[in-house]
Design a protein around this motif. Structure first.
Motif, PDB file in Angstrom:
ATOM      1  N   ASP A  73       0.831  -1.208   0.000  1.00 60.33           N
ATOM      2  CA  ASP A  73       0.000   0.000   0.000  1.00 60.33           C
ATOM      3  C   ASP A  73       0.866   1.259   0.000  1.00 60.33           C
ATOM      4  O   ASP A  73       0.583   2.237  -0.714  1.00 60.33           O
ATOM      5  CB  ASP A  73      -0.920   0.016   1.230  1.00 60.33           C
ATOM      6  N   GLU A  77       2.502   4.452  -3.541  1.00 56.86           N
ATOM      7  CA  GLU A  77       2.490   5.916  -3.518  1.00 56.86           C
ATOM      8  C   GLU A  77       3.869   6.532  -3.741  1.00 56.86           C
ATOM      9  O   GLU A  77       4.010   7.760  -3.757  1.00 56.86           O
ATOM     10  CB  GLU A  77       1.927   6.392  -2.171  1.00 56.86           C
ATOM     11  N   ARG A  91       4.058  12.789   2.820  1.00 56.96           N
ATOM     12  CA  ARG A  91       2.658  12.410   2.699  1.00 56.96           C
ATOM     13  C   ARG A  91       2.483  10.886   2.910  1.00 56.96           C
ATOM     14  O   ARG A  91       1.521  10.427   3.518  1.00 56.96           O
ATOM     15  CB  ARG A  91       2.139  12.813   1.322  1.00 56.96           C
ATOM     16  N   ILE A  92       3.441  10.119   2.399  1.00 63.07           N
ATOM     17  CA  ILE A  92       3.387   8.668   2.619  1.00 63.07           C
ATOM     18  C   ILE A  92       3.473   8.352   4.111  1.00 63.07           C
ATOM     19  O   ILE A  92       2.731   7.505   4.641  1.00 63.07           O
ATOM     20  CB  ILE A  92       4.526   7.980   1.842  1.00 63.07           C
ATOM     21  N   ALA A  94       2.557  10.273   6.522  1.00 65.73           N
ATOM     22  CA  ALA A  94       1.340  10.733   7.192  1.00 65.73           C
ATOM     23  C   ALA A  94       0.192   9.760   6.987  1.00 65.73           C
ATOM     24  O   ALA A  94      -0.625   9.537   7.891  1.00 65.73           O
ATOM     25  CB  ALA A  94       0.974  12.125   6.675  1.00 65.73           C
ATOM     26  N   THR A  95       0.087   9.208   5.806  1.00 65.67           N
ATOM     27  CA  THR A  95      -1.026   8.283   5.511  1.00 65.67           C
ATOM     28  C   THR A  95      -0.742   6.856   5.976  1.00 65.67           C
ATOM     29  O   THR A  95      -1.647   6.025   6.018  1.00 65.67           O
ATOM     30  CB  THR A  95      -1.316   8.266   3.997  1.00 65.67           C
ATOM     31  N   HIS A  96       0.492   6.587   6.303  1.00 65.19           N
ATOM     32  CA  HIS A  96       0.860   5.242   6.782  1.00 65.19           C
ATOM     33  C   HIS A  96       1.668   5.392   8.070  1.00 65.19           C
ATOM     34  O   HIS A  96       2.903   5.270   8.071  1.00 65.19           O
ATOM     35  CB  HIS A  96       1.673   4.494   5.717  1.00 65.19           C
TER      36      HIS A  96
END
Length: 552
Positions: A73, A77, A91-92, A94-96
């Motif tokens: 996942d 990105e 951003r990666i 932050a989302t993971h």
């Protein structure tokens, strides 16, 4: 007689079967089951081992699948071409949030590594980030080309490249796992080597505990109810990294080294609260207890059988003695009757007084013979439970006088000093006349038989408070204290030589006790060896419910 012997033999055989054969058969059958159980339970331990290995294999597959799903996942990105954007890497992260570090390396751009921004204020995590950056930079500068080729080969095989790392946490090290993969440009050519590292705290406090509990929950859902517990620890360190609910410490039963997403870790499984060795010991103890109980049962059966056989043999001897003694008892009056009858038939007597004396002797010996036969018949009825008594108001003084008068000739002929004391205030009692007369005659007859030098017989009848007492006193051989209660048992005879040399049926006192109890009374003996005995029949003045119950 044949039918009775057959019944006794059948009873003994049934006793033997119930007491010995059945326990022995049970011992053989349960022993066979036990041996089969030993073989089975040895295989149970191996079955547990196989089951545990299977659970660990399933756990490893599920852990790897989940870890690679998380990694894929995040990998989707990553930038594919152009200058790597720091904002994209942030951003990666932050989302993971389960990732601690992400990076991209290319020969042209060098290493770009970003760590979770929110944790960079923590000096421990900050140092970890710098160390990780230094490690990856040095690695890629030296091994980039070989790593590129290895990643390409693994990608073709659908495999992931994972490596372990130790993150410093104070004075301890925390396990961390990293994943490397290739990024490609739009044409499909290799662009750079990228990677990510799982957060050590996430692995320790969330990922592994959740995965281990999920594996065990799935096993219970499909019917595997071994209630095992799993933990994960470093390969060369037994300290627990994470564990499922129920893990209580101790040595694991089965271990499996993880391969794939978390190299350097080992899965371990056991049964909470016990071990397979403890289960085996418990089974062994229970087996010994079972065999011990069966052995005791068999021993008890043998002892019971021995006692029953010994009792039956003793009873058989008593019955044999009974037949012999009764034959003698019957022969004596019959011989006298025959002798006097022949004398009368031959007309050898000269006076009418002699004729009358012989007639009287024949009559009295006939009565004696009748009494003996009645004793035997009464005993037979009592044994069969068919004995009945006919109670009616009776003058006990008259009954005792008449009974003694019918026996007076034999008393005098035996040379006994006879003393009779009958009180005038004895009230009438509700009794069976024939039965009470037989009881008195049995006691008198015993006094005559078992008196040697001091031939004295006394019969006393008197009232004592609420009862009437009938005593028969002699100065005979007496009865030992230990045998005074046994003499009322059927066929029992005291082990005195005089007793054994004197013929008797062994039924008299047993009949006396039954008769007296049927009248609601009791019979007691007071005796001193060598000085004589006193038998006392106590009868209640008013016949109570005890008599009715005994009669029923």
């Amino acid at each position: 007689m044949k039918k009775r012997r057959w019944n006794e033999r059948t009873r003994m055989m049934l006793t033997l079967e119930l007491a010995v054969v059945l326990p022995a058969a049970a011992l053989v059958i349960l022993g066979a089951v036990h041996l089969h159980g030993i073989r089975r339970d040895r295989s149970v331990e191996a079955a547990f081992q196989r089951d545990f290995n299977q659970v660990l294999l399933i756990a490893e597959k599920q852990i790897n699948r989940k870890a690679y799903e998380l990694a894929d996942d995040a990998a989707a990105e990553f930038p594919g071409e152009g200058t790597t954007c720091i904002e994209t890497l942030d951003r990666i992260l932050a989302t993971h949030p389960y990732l601690a570090h992400v990076w991209v390396y290319s020969p042209d751009g060098g290493l770009v590594l970003r760590s979770q921004p929110s944790r960079m204020k923590d000096w421990t995590f900050h140092n970890e980030s710098e160390n990780f950056s230094s490690m990856m930079s040095g690695w890629m500068q030296v091994e980039y080309e070989s790593t590129l080729r290895e990643l390409d080969e693994m990608e073709k095989k659908g495999r992931h490249y994972s490596f372990p790392n130790q993150a410093k946490r104070g004075d301890k090290w925390a396990y961390q796992s990293g994943v490397l993969f290739l990024t490609r440009d739009r044409s499909g050519a290799h662009h750079a080597v990228a990677g990510m590292a799982f957060d050590a705290e996430y692995l320790h406090y969330q990922f592994f505990p959740e995965m281990l509990d999920a594996v065990l929950s799935h096993q219970e859902e499909i019917g595997e109810k071994n209630h095992a517990a799993i933990m994960v620890h470093p390969k060369y360190d037994s300290s627990v990294l994470a564990a499922s609910a129920g893990w209580d410490g101790g040595d694991p039963e089965v271990e499996r080294n993880l391969e794939g997403a978390f190299p350097g870790l080992t899965l371990a499984i056991k049964l909470p609260g016990t071990t397979l060795a403890a289960m085996g010991e418990k089974f062994e103890r229970s087996s010994f207890l079972t065999l011990g109980a069966l052995s005791l049962l068999l021993t008890a059966g043998i002892i019971l059988t021995h006692r029953n056989i010994a009792r039956e043999m003793a009873l058989a001897r008593l019955k044999s003695d009974f037949v012999s003694n009764v034959s003698h008892e019957l022969r004596t009056p019959l011989s006298l009757i025959r002798l006097y009858a022949e004398t009368l038939e031959m007309g050898r007597l000269k006076s009418a007084d002699k004729y009358q004396e012989y007639y009287s002797i024949i009559r009295k010996e006939s009565e004696r013979l009748t009494a003996l036969i009645n004793n035997i018949l009464d005993f037979s009825r009592i044994e069969a439970g068919r004995k009945e008594y006919e109670f009616r108001q009776t003058d006990m003084r008259e009954l005792v006088r008449q009974t003694l008068e019918s026996y007076r000739y034999q008393i005098e002929q035996s040379g006994f000093a006879f003393e009779e004391k009958i009180a005038e205030d004895v009230p009438p009692l509700s009794v069976d006349r024939e039965a009470m007369a037989r009881s008195l005659l049995n006691l008198v007859n015993n006094a005559l038989k078992y008196s040697q030098d001091q031939k004295y017989l006394g019969v006393n009848l008197f009232r004592d408070n609420g009862s009437v007492k009938l005593e028969v006193v002699d100065h005979g051989i007496g009865i030992p204290t230990g045998e005074q209660q046994k003499i009322f048992d059927k066929f029992y005879r005291v082990g005195d030589p005089l007793v054994h040399n004197t013929k008797g049926s062994g039924l008299g006192l047993s009949l006396v006790r039954h008769i007296v109890q049927a009248h609601g009374g009791e019979v007691v003996v007071d005796s001193v060896p060598g000085r004589g005995s006193k038998f006392t029949i106590n009868l209640p003045v008013v016949r109570t419910q005890t008599a009715k119950a005994a009669l029923a």
